[in-house]
Design an enzyme around this catalytic site. Structure first.
Site, mmCIF file in Angstrom:
data_model
loop_
_atom_site.group_PDB
_atom_site.id
_atom_site.type_symbol
_atom_site.label_atom_id
_atom_site.label_comp_id
_atom_site.label_asym_id
_atom_site.label_seq_id
_atom_site.Cartn_x
_atom_site.Cartn_y
_atom_site.Cartn_z
ATOM 1 N N GLY A 10 -9.489 -20.497 -44.951
ATOM 2 C CA GLY A 10 -8.730 -21.666 -45.404
ATOM 3 C C GLY A 10 -7.496 -21.970 -44.573
ATOM 4 N N TYR A 144 -22.807 -14.986 -31.264
ATOM 5 C CA TYR A 144 -22.348 -15.901 -32.330
ATOM 6 C C TYR A 144 -23.530 -16.670 -32.913
ATOM 7 C CZ TYR A 144 -19.760 -20.124 -33.982
ATOM 8 O OH TYR A 144 -19.237 -21.178 -34.693
ATOM 9 N N LYS A 148 -24.931 -16.623 -36.841
ATOM 10 C CA LYS A 148 -24.859 -17.838 -37.654
ATOM 11 C C LYS A 148 -26.245 -18.309 -38.099
ATOM 12 C CE LYS A 148 -20.410 -19.128 -37.641
ATOM 13 N NZ LYS A 148 -19.678 -19.666 -38.789
ATOM 14 N N ASN A 173 -18.707 -29.874 -32.096
ATOM 15 C CA ASN A 173 -17.401 -29.371 -31.633
ATOM 16 C C ASN A 173 -16.283 -30.080 -32.425
ATOM 17 O OD1 ASN A 173 -15.169 -28.648 -29.901
ATOM 18 N ND2 ASN A 173 -16.670 -28.240 -28.311
ATOM 19 N N HIS A 187 -11.352 -23.639 -27.999
ATOM 20 C CA HIS A 187 -12.329 -24.650 -27.621
ATOM 21 C C HIS A 187 -11.686 -25.621 -26.619
ATOM 22 C CE1 HIS A 187 -14.466 -23.330 -31.331
ATOM 23 N NE2 HIS A 187 -15.509 -23.573 -30.573
HETATM 24 P P1 NAP Z 1 -10.248 -21.126 -36.959
HETATM 25 O O1 NAP Z 1 -9.282 -22.239 -36.898
HETATM 26 O O2 NAP Z 1 -10.266 -20.143 -35.845
HETATM 27 O O3 NAP Z 1 -10.040 -20.351 -38.336
HETATM 28 C C1 NAP Z 1 -10.784 -19.228 -38.633
HETATM 29 C C2 NAP Z 1 -10.497 -18.843 -40.032
HETATM 30 O O4 NAP Z 1 -11.280 -17.684 -40.377
HETATM 31 C C3 NAP Z 1 -9.037 -18.477 -40.271
HETATM 32 O O5 NAP Z 1 -8.647 -18.969 -41.534
HETATM 33 C C4 NAP Z 1 -9.070 -16.954 -40.279
HETATM 34 O O6 NAP Z 1 -8.063 -16.400 -41.098
HETATM 35 C C5 NAP Z 1 -10.430 -16.704 -40.898
HETATM 36 N N1 NAP Z 1 -10.960 -15.386 -40.558
HETATM 37 C C6 NAP Z 1 -11.294 -14.929 -39.323
HETATM 38 N N2 NAP Z 1 -11.721 -13.658 -39.400
HETATM 39 C C7 NAP Z 1 -11.649 -13.316 -40.718
HETATM 40 C C8 NAP Z 1 -11.937 -12.127 -41.433
HETATM 41 N N3 NAP Z 1 -12.401 -11.023 -40.812
HETATM 42 N N4 NAP Z 1 -11.728 -12.112 -42.769
HETATM 43 C C9 NAP Z 1 -11.255 -13.225 -43.410
HETATM 44 N N5 NAP Z 1 -10.986 -14.369 -42.789
HETATM 45 C C10 NAP Z 1 -11.169 -14.414 -41.449
HETATM 46 O O7 NAP Z 1 -11.729 -21.652 -37.104
HETATM 47 P P2 NAP Z 1 -12.319 -23.088 -37.439
HETATM 48 O O8 NAP Z 1 -12.466 -23.791 -36.145
HETATM 49 O O9 NAP Z 1 -11.598 -23.700 -38.567
HETATM 50 O O10 NAP Z 1 -13.792 -22.675 -37.873
HETATM 51 C C11 NAP Z 1 -14.193 -22.633 -39.224
HETATM 52 C C12 NAP Z 1 -15.705 -22.519 -39.259
HETATM 53 O O11 NAP Z 1 -16.292 -23.601 -38.546
HETATM 54 C C13 NAP Z 1 -16.251 -21.255 -38.613
HETATM 55 O O12 NAP Z 1 -17.295 -20.751 -39.413
HETATM 56 C C14 NAP Z 1 -16.788 -21.730 -37.281
HETATM 57 O O13 NAP Z 1 -17.831 -20.925 -36.820
HETATM 58 C C15 NAP Z 1 -17.241 -23.127 -37.614
HETATM 59 N N6 NAP Z 1 -17.301 -24.078 -36.505
HETATM 60 C C16 NAP Z 1 -16.181 -24.357 -35.774
HETATM 61 C C17 NAP Z 1 -16.271 -25.278 -34.734
HETATM 62 C C18 NAP Z 1 -15.085 -25.653 -33.886
HETATM 63 O O14 NAP Z 1 -15.253 -26.403 -32.918
HETATM 64 N N7 NAP Z 1 -13.883 -25.189 -34.186
HETATM 65 C C19 NAP Z 1 -17.508 -25.891 -34.439
HETATM 66 C C20 NAP Z 1 -18.609 -25.591 -35.225
HETATM 67 C C21 NAP Z 1 -18.492 -24.688 -36.256
HETATM 68 P P3 NAP Z 1 -6.562 -16.063 -40.535
HETATM 69 O O15 NAP Z 1 -6.170 -17.177 -39.631
HETATM 70 O O16 NAP Z 1 -5.767 -15.990 -41.773
HETATM 71 O O17 NAP Z 1 -6.691 -14.771 -39.795
HETATM 72 P P1 GDP Z 2 -18.886 -25.348 -26.490
HETATM 73 O O1 GDP Z 2 -18.886 -26.792 -26.885
HETATM 74 O O2 GDP Z 2 -19.419 -24.455 -27.544
HETATM 75 O O3 GDP Z 2 -19.517 -25.120 -25.162
HETATM 76 O O4 GDP Z 2 -17.402 -24.863 -26.359
HETATM 77 P P2 GDP Z 2 -16.034 -25.371 -25.741
HETATM 78 O O5 GDP Z 2 -15.274 -26.185 -26.707
HETATM 79 O O6 GDP Z 2 -15.398 -24.129 -25.247
HETATM 80 O O7 GDP Z 2 -16.390 -26.362 -24.516
HETATM 81 C C1 GDP Z 2 -16.880 -25.846 -23.325
HETATM 82 C C2 GDP Z 2 -16.969 -26.913 -22.238
HETATM 83 O O8 GDP Z 2 -15.657 -27.379 -21.875
HETATM 84 C C3 GDP Z 2 -17.569 -26.303 -20.967
HETATM 85 O O9 GDP Z 2 -18.273 -27.301 -20.247
HETATM 86 C C4 GDP Z 2 -16.310 -25.869 -20.199
HETATM 87 O O10 GDP Z 2 -16.548 -25.748 -18.794
HETATM 88 C C5 GDP Z 2 -15.377 -27.040 -20.501
HETATM 89 N N1 GDP Z 2 -13.946 -26.692 -20.368
HETATM 90 C C6 GDP Z 2 -13.094 -27.212 -19.449
HETATM 91 N N2 GDP Z 2 -11.881 -26.655 -19.559
HETATM 92 C C7 GDP Z 2 -11.950 -25.768 -20.589
HETATM 93 C C8 GDP Z 2 -10.994 -24.893 -21.191
HETATM 94 O O11 GDP Z 2 -9.825 -24.812 -20.799
HETATM 95 N N3 GDP Z 2 -11.423 -24.160 -22.249
HETATM 96 C C9 GDP Z 2 -12.711 -24.244 -22.730
HETATM 97 N N4 GDP Z 2 -13.062 -23.511 -23.799
HETATM 98 N N5 GDP Z 2 -13.636 -25.041 -22.147
HETATM 99 C C10 GDP Z 2 -13.265 -25.789 -21.105
#
Ligand code: NAP
Ligand code: GDP
Length: 327
Positions: A10, A144, A148, A173, A187
């Site tokens: 959260g 990962y 998942k 993303n 990311h």
């Molecule tokens: P985030 O900002 O990195 O936040 C991760 C969260 O998970 C934080 O609240 C963290 O808690 C908690 N967490 C991590 N390890 C934990 C553990 N061992 N026990 C309890 N809590 C834990 O991630 P997000 O981007 O919001 O991602 C949320 C979900 O969306 C994930 O399942 C991820 O795989 C999925 N997702 C993300 C993206 C993306 O682009 N970001 C894309 C597709 C799917 P603390 O901060 O309190 O440590």
């Molecule tokens: P993905 O969408 O799961 O592949 O994850 P990312 O959000 O990490 O995006 C990756 C893409 O962004 C790749 O094509 C990388 O080469 C490009 N990229 C360019 N600059 C960066 C950077 O500073 N960080 C990350 N994570 N990716 C980058």
């Protein structure tokens, strides 16, 4: 019994976006807080979900009727490439503990968060909800992706053996306020916002990893939050739903970098480091199932959402997740 919605993870990007939407949409509206609901946004400090006892304690403390399960070890391409086993193990443990505790405590519904990274690398595009298990994921994030994918397998098994109402969401993303802006592990959008900000501050070149040619679909965290709330309230099936903008809305990494340069008004040197990985070239996903089910939904235009994220970053730089060192 009043509803208690526990959001694991959260404190993260998506968790904080759900909190924002629940607190700012009109009470009682489609995405707003309903009367009698209690929302809990849990951080890892309240319980490390890799540990079964701590997971049990968190459920005992809040007695959730519903769970939006976001907690995960999360990162961009480069972090996924570095820690494949840790991504596999941590996420497998977290997901198993959350789903099994939810089953044992008779939680009415769980929505777990997957990602379009779970899809096979070699498969006909666009991706849709029926293609998750048709082949191996891209090698850059197989730890990962496999962890998942297993959530979808577990959801079906919990339903068939125990009748549980467990399902999953598949976002593309995501970006927005409260993201992780770490330079190495984040990311692409938060990493590049932070890099461009530092280049401007220190008068150094802004270097984008890879060729800039890969394509991605990006979703604003506050739009995604509404879709999670919709799925919680209006969708009761085990099959996942892709939560995404349209497949015709792919954006290249160069377009992302250009938009960041514009939002930050950066006018220094800007280059691509082609020695760095591009990852998967593209993975367009269809949002047809979502749109057929939800009806009307307005996504925030990409540049507007990016600008709001940049403004949030500038305003919150001192407290934002920017990694260990402030440069
Ligand atoms: P985030 O900002 O990195 O936040 C991760 C969260 O998970 C934080 O609240 C963290 O808690 C908690 N967490 C991590 N390890 C934990 C553990 N061992 N026990 C309890 N809590 C834990 O991630 P997000 O981007 O919001 O991602 C949320 C979900 O969306 C994930 O399942 C991820 O795989 C999925 N997702 C993300 C993206 C993306 O682009 N970001 C894309 C597709 C799917 P603390 O901060 O309190 O440590
Ligand atoms: P993905 O969408 O799961 O592949 O994850 P990312 O959000 O990490 O995006 C990756 C893409 O962004 C790749 O094509 C990388 O080469 C490009 N990229 C360019 N600059 C960066 C950077 O500073 N960080 C990350 N994570 N990716 C980058």
């Amino acid at each position: 019994m009043p509803d208690v919605i526990l959001v694991t993870g959260g404190t993260g990007l998506i968790g904080q976006a759900i909190k924002h939407v629940i607190e700012t949409e009109p009470a009682g509206s489609r995405f707003g807080k309903k009367e009698g609901e209690t929302w809990v946004f849990a951080s890892s400090s309240e319980g490390d979900l890799r540990d079964p006892e701590q997971t049990k304690k968190l459920f005992e403390k809040y007695k959730p009727t519903h769970v939006i399960h976001l907690a995960a070890l999360v990162g961009g391409l480069f972090k996924n490439m570095k820690y494949k086993l840790t991504f596999l193990r941590d996420n497998t443990l977290i997901n198993d503990n959350v789903l099994h505790t939810a089953y044992l405590t008779h939680t009415k519904k769980v929505i777990s968060c997957l990602s379009t990274c779970v899809f096979p690398d070699k498969v006909a595009y666009p991706l849709d909800e029926n293609k998750i298990h048709l082949g191996l994921p891209h090698e850059s994030n197989f730890g990962y992706a496999h962890a998942k994918r297993m959530v979808d397998v577990a959801n079906h098994a919990y339903k068939e053996e125990f009748g549980c109402n467990f399902t999953s969401a598949i976002p593309t993303n995501v970006f927005g306020p409260h993201d992780n802006f770490d330079l190495e592990d984040a990311h692409v959008i938060p990493a590049l916002i932070h890099k461009c900000f530092l280049s401007q501050k220190n008068a150094t070149p802004f270097v984008v990893a890879g060729t800039g040619k890969p394509l991605r679909q990006f979703i604003y965290s506050r739009d995604l939050a509404k879709l999670f709330i919709w799925q919680l309230r209006e969708y009761d099936d085990v099959e996942p739903v892709i939560l995404s903008v349209g497949e015709d809305e792919e954006v290249s990494i160069k377009q992302v970098a250009d938009a960041i340069v514009k939002a930050l008004k950066f006018n220094g040197e800007y280059t691509f480091d082609t020695s760095k990985a591009d990852g998967q070239f593209r993975k367009p996903a269809s949002n047809k199932k979502l749109l057929d089910l939800i009806g009307e939904f307005e996504f925030t235009p990409f540049e507007q959402a990016l600008d709001e994220t940049v403004q949030w970053f500038l305003k919150n730089y001192d407290t934002a997740r920017t990694g260990k060192i402030k440069q």
